[in-house]
Design a protein around this motif. Structure first.
Motif, PDB file in Angstrom:
ATOM      1  N   PHE A  92     -22.774  18.570  -7.976  1.00  0.00           N
ATOM      2  CA  PHE A  92     -22.017  17.388  -8.372  1.00  0.00           C
ATOM      3  C   PHE A  92     -22.687  16.602  -9.510  1.00  0.00           C
ATOM      4  CE2 PHE A  92     -20.263  18.349  -4.227  1.00  0.00           C
ATOM      5  CZ  PHE A  92     -18.904  18.102  -4.410  1.00  0.00           C
ATOM      6  N   GLY A  93     -23.739  17.166 -10.108  1.00  0.00           N
ATOM      7  CA  GLY A  93     -24.376  16.520 -11.239  1.00  0.00           C
ATOM      8  C   GLY A  93     -25.044  15.204 -10.903  1.00  0.00           C
ATOM      9  N   ILE A  94     -25.666  15.147  -9.726  1.00  0.00           N
ATOM     10  CA  ILE A  94     -26.321  13.924  -9.261  1.00  0.00           C
ATOM     11  C   ILE A  94     -27.834  14.143  -9.269  1.00  0.00           C
ATOM     12  CG2 ILE A  94     -26.644  12.417  -7.245  1.00  0.00           C
ATOM     13  CD1 ILE A  94     -23.764  13.124  -6.454  1.00  0.00           C
ATOM     14  N   GLU A  95     -28.570  13.207  -9.851  1.00  0.00           N
ATOM     15  CA  GLU A  95     -30.024  13.322  -9.823  1.00  0.00           C
ATOM     16  C   GLU A  95     -30.553  12.959  -8.437  1.00  0.00           C
ATOM     17  OE1 GLU A  95     -32.146  11.412 -12.949  1.00  0.00           O
ATOM     18  OE2 GLU A  95     -31.039  12.449 -14.538  1.00  0.00           O
ATOM     19  N   ASP A 106     -43.119   0.806  -9.199  1.00  0.00           N
ATOM     20  CA  ASP A 106     -42.029   0.562 -10.136  1.00  0.00           C
ATOM     21  C   ASP A 106     -40.707   1.194  -9.684  1.00  0.00           C
ATOM     22  OD1 ASP A 106     -43.185  -1.202 -11.837  1.00  0.00           O
ATOM     23  OD2 ASP A 106     -43.777   0.242 -13.358  1.00  0.00           O
ATOM     24  N   GLY A 107     -40.610   1.539  -8.417  1.00  0.00           N
ATOM     25  CA  GLY A 107     -39.331   1.913  -7.818  1.00  0.00           C
ATOM     26  C   GLY A 107     -38.730   3.227  -8.256  1.00  0.00           C
ATOM     27  N   LEU A 108     -39.528   4.122  -8.853  1.00  0.00           N
ATOM     28  CA  LEU A 108     -38.958   5.344  -9.402  1.00  0.00           C
ATOM     29  C   LEU A 108     -38.457   6.307  -8.334  1.00  0.00           C
ATOM     30  CD1 LEU A 108     -41.412   6.110 -12.356  1.00  0.00           C
ATOM     31  CD2 LEU A 108     -39.423   4.591 -12.269  1.00  0.00           C
ATOM     32  N   SER A 109     -38.849   6.119  -7.087  1.00  0.00           N
ATOM     33  CA  SER A 109     -38.409   7.020  -6.021  1.00  0.00           C
ATOM     34  C   SER A 109     -37.114   6.564  -5.363  1.00  0.00           C
ATOM     35  CB  SER A 109     -39.500   7.147  -4.948  1.00  0.00           C
ATOM     36  OG  SER A 109     -39.776   5.889  -4.363  1.00  0.00           O
ATOM     37  N   TYR A 110     -36.576   5.429  -5.790  1.00  0.00           N
ATOM     38  CA  TYR A 110     -35.337   4.982  -5.150  1.00  0.00           C
ATOM     39  C   TYR A 110     -34.413   4.178  -6.064  1.00  0.00           C
ATOM     40  CZ  TYR A 110     -38.403   0.903  -4.315  1.00  0.00           C
ATOM     41  OH  TYR A 110     -39.291  -0.141  -4.450  1.00  0.00           O
ATOM     42  N   VAL A 111     -34.667   4.218  -7.373  1.00  0.00           N
ATOM     43  CA  VAL A 111     -33.799   3.543  -8.341  1.00  0.00           C
ATOM     44  C   VAL A 111     -33.602   4.470  -9.534  1.00  0.00           C
ATOM     45  CG1 VAL A 111     -33.552   1.573  -9.897  1.00  0.00           C
ATOM     46  CG2 VAL A 111     -34.602   1.241  -7.658  1.00  0.00           C
ATOM     47  N   ALA A 112     -32.394   4.474 -10.096  1.00  0.00           N
ATOM     48  CA  ALA A 112     -32.122   5.245 -11.310  1.00  0.00           C
ATOM     49  C   ALA A 112     -30.956   4.601 -12.047  1.00  0.00           C
ATOM     50  CB  ALA A 112     -31.805   6.702 -10.982  1.00  0.00           C
ATOM     51  N   GLU A 113     -30.889   4.868 -13.339  1.00  0.00           N
ATOM     52  CA  GLU A 113     -29.802   4.328 -14.162  1.00  0.00           C
ATOM     53  C   GLU A 113     -28.649   5.326 -14.295  1.00  0.00           C
ATOM     54  OE1 GLU A 113     -29.603   1.274 -15.186  1.00  0.00           O
ATOM     55  OE2 GLU A 113     -31.613   0.691 -14.514  1.00  0.00           O
ATOM     56  N   VAL A 114     -28.747   6.457 -13.635  1.00  0.00           N
ATOM     57  CA  VAL A 114     -27.707   7.483 -13.643  1.00  0.00           C
ATOM     58  C   VAL A 114     -27.265   7.707 -12.201  1.00  0.00           C
ATOM     59  CG1 VAL A 114     -28.642   8.590 -15.703  1.00  0.00           C
ATOM     60  CG2 VAL A 114     -29.426   9.321 -13.440  1.00  0.00           C
ATOM     61  N   PRO A 115     -26.128   8.391 -11.970  1.00  0.00           N
ATOM     62  CA  PRO A 115     -25.744   8.697 -10.590  1.00  0.00           C
ATOM     63  C   PRO A 115     -26.861   9.459  -9.878  1.00  0.00           C
ATOM     64  CG  PRO A 115     -23.915   9.128 -12.080  1.00  0.00           C
ATOM     65  CD  PRO A 115     -25.109   8.835 -12.941  1.00  0.00           C
ATOM     66  N   PHE A 116     -27.257   8.979  -8.694  1.00  0.00           N
ATOM     67  CA  PHE A 116     -28.383   9.600  -8.009  1.00  0.00           C
ATOM     68  C   PHE A 116     -28.212   9.492  -6.495  1.00  0.00           C
ATOM     69  CE2 PHE A 116     -29.494   5.164  -7.972  1.00  0.00           C
ATOM     70  CZ  PHE A 116     -30.377   4.952  -6.929  1.00  0.00           C
ATOM     71  N   ALA A 117     -28.958  10.328  -5.805  1.00  0.00           N
ATOM     72  CA  ALA A 117     -29.027  10.288  -4.341  1.00  0.00           C
ATOM     73  C   ALA A 117     -30.490  10.180  -3.957  1.00  0.00           C
ATOM     74  CB  ALA A 117     -28.409  11.541  -3.743  1.00  0.00           C
TER      75      ALA A 117
END
Length: 529
Positions: A92-95, A106-117
């Protein structure tokens, strides 16, 4: 007959396509039906979605209504849930973001600017200790506290060199290096990892033999989330004495803190390798006057009499006396270092949410030459001018100087006297407030430039810091990623890129500071052989 086979194949393909045309259906199709993935999958319309998401956000900067939220969260309790998440995120093209504890500054394991799970590992928390061969298998969703508790339950003579904050998740801590107050005797956590289980970008479950020595090297300090989902780790435990000794001494500038910290720089990395003396520096107000408080926290792997002899010979400037020494077991020293009162039950190590979360920002540096007393006094003045900063000096030397910087991806070994963690924490809400605190720590970091490592100015991976550089959207080039990558990994960065290119050529496992794949569509710069 061949026509019938072809028809059946086309029919089955159509059925699979229809069945998996939504994310929940895809997840169910590709996971073990005896462990229903639907029971551990949370979409935004699920009442459990907000508490699951918030439970392991330790930095309130990433817990606002405007913070991007995941399309869904999977909290796997079976390896097939991880496999299904990888397959369906690809489809489904989800990061994918992988979270094992939330102490991601800095929240990189639970925040993204693209669709993510988010694949949130907190349910995978088994700790299996084998006293006979002095090893343990620990799952990535365990906390350090749970690991320590599990070891102490089985043996009073064994321990493990890892961090001092018990709520840190094992997965991120180990894969980034993992250091603590026994590092001068035993090195890092990664120096004692002997096997691991990982789910790779193809959904394969691999142990050390299956993944090969290159990938096994990469995940021990190179950041596991760039290469796969690490399910569990096999670690070699270390011997600890029946009695260890701790102390905590505070000195202000008026009590000679500058002279003591100055002298600490010359002895802390050369003193007895069983002694770790951390210095925590912060501005305080005493009698209406601003000053700097230096807090000396120590662990000695031996008794008080031995410690006093070492200190009198090597560091008499601190003025340690017998009444300040507290003898205890290793597991009790874990509690002492985590700021629990002496006598606290080790059961508190099983608590995952001991204190209220705060807004924070942290950065790091390495010091390779002692800072002069005059320069230290300038640093104290700068600290008193800005918003509530805390500096933590962690000594190196001992075992850290004996291990090659290429032994694992973590390169910061010999040559460093100590590491600095810069920290600023606040409780007030608001963007303007956050900007003031962020500007304060960044100005301190800039001020420290002449006194720390250079070419590159090094940083510690587990103190994630997006200020030092991030990948652009999509597939980062080598040139983009090397801006931050050389600071974390120095020359080991090139080997990490080559391994990433081989094991995850499509760059499925990616985020703002992930190792790039040179085989991905837009990664055009090459690493020299």
């Amino acid at each position: 007959m061949s026509a019938i086979v072809a028809f059946i194949s086309i029919f089955l393909l159509h059925v699979v396509t229809v069945v998996s045309d939504t994310i929940p259906q895809c997840l169910s199709l590709h996971s073990d039906p005896s462990h229903p993935i639907s029971a551990v999958t949370y979409f935004p319309d699920n009442p459990s979605f907000p508490p699951i998401l918030e439970a392991y956000i330790r930095n309130l900067r990433f817990s606002s209504p405007t913070t991007p939220k995941p399309s869904f969260i999977v909290a796997p309790n079976h390896v097939s849930h991880i496999q299904a998440s990888i397959i369906c995120c690809k489809k489904f093209g989800i990061e994918m973001r992988i979270r094992s504890g939330g102490h991601d500054y800095d929240g990189l394991s639970y925040v993204a600017e693209v669709p993510f799970a988010i694949v949130d590992m907190f349910m995978l928390k088994s700790v299996q200790v084998n006293v006979e061969d002095e090893s343990a298998w620990v799952e990535s969703g365990s906390t350090i506290g749970e690991l320590y508790y599990g070891i102490a339950e089985k043996s009073k003579a064994l321990g493990f060199p890892a961090g001092v904050c018990h709520t840190v998740g094992v997965g991120g801590h180990f894969s980034g290096g993992g250091y603590g107050n026994m590092m001068r005797r035993f090195g890092l956590s990664v120096d004692h990892i002997v096997d691991a289980q990982i789910v790779d970008a193809e959904g394969r479950v691999l142990d050390r033999r299956g993944m090969g020595e290159d990938l096994f090297w990469a995940i021990r300090g190179g950041g596991g989330a760039s290469f796969g989902v690490i399910v569990s780790w096999k670690i070699k435990l270390v011997p600890v004495p029946q009695v260890v000794t701790v102390f905590r001494i505070e000195k202000t500038l008026e009590q000679g803190a500058s002279d003591i910290v100055y002298q600490w720089q010359y002895v802390a990395n050369k003193i007895h390798d069983g002694l770790f003396i951390r210095v925590v520096l912060s501005p305080v107000t005493k009698m209406g006057k601003k000053t700097i408080r230096a807090k000396f926290n120590a662990l000695f792997l031996g008794n008080a009499q031995e410690l006093l002899q070492v200190m009198n010979e090597s560091f008499p400037q601190l003025g340690l006396v017998g009444e300040q020494c507290i003898q205890m077991s290793w597991i009790d020293s874990v509690l002492f270092w985590d700021n629990y009162p002496v006598g606290t039950s080790p059961n508190v190590l099983l608590q995952r949410h001991g204190t209220a979360e705060k807004f924070l920002k942290k950065k790091s540096d390495y010091v390779q030459q002692p800072i002069s007393k005059t320069e230290l006094e300038g640093i104290w003045q700068k600290m008193m001018e800005v918003k509530k900063p805390v500096f933590t000096f962690n000594p190196y030397g001992g075992k850290m100087s004996e291990i090659s910087e290429m032994e694992t991806p973590f390169p910061h070994r010999a040559g460093n006297i100590y590491k600095i963690q810069y920290s600023v924490i606040w409780q007030e809400k608001g963007g303007d407030v956050a900007s003031r605190y962020l500007n304060s720590i960044r100005s301190l970091y800039d001020y420290m430039t002449p006194y720390v490592s250079s070419s590159p100015r090094s940083s510690y991976l587990n103190y994630r810091d997006v200020d030092i550089g991030v990948n652009g959207p999509g597939n980062a080039t080598y040139a983009q990623a090397s801006v931050w990558g050389k600071k974390y990994f120095k020359t080991n960065f090139d080997r990490l890129v080559k391994i990433k290119t081989r094991v995850d050529p499509s760059n499925f496992f990616r985020y703002e500071q992930s190792i790039p794949s040179l085989a991905s569509a837009h990664s055009i710069s090459l690493v020299s052989e």
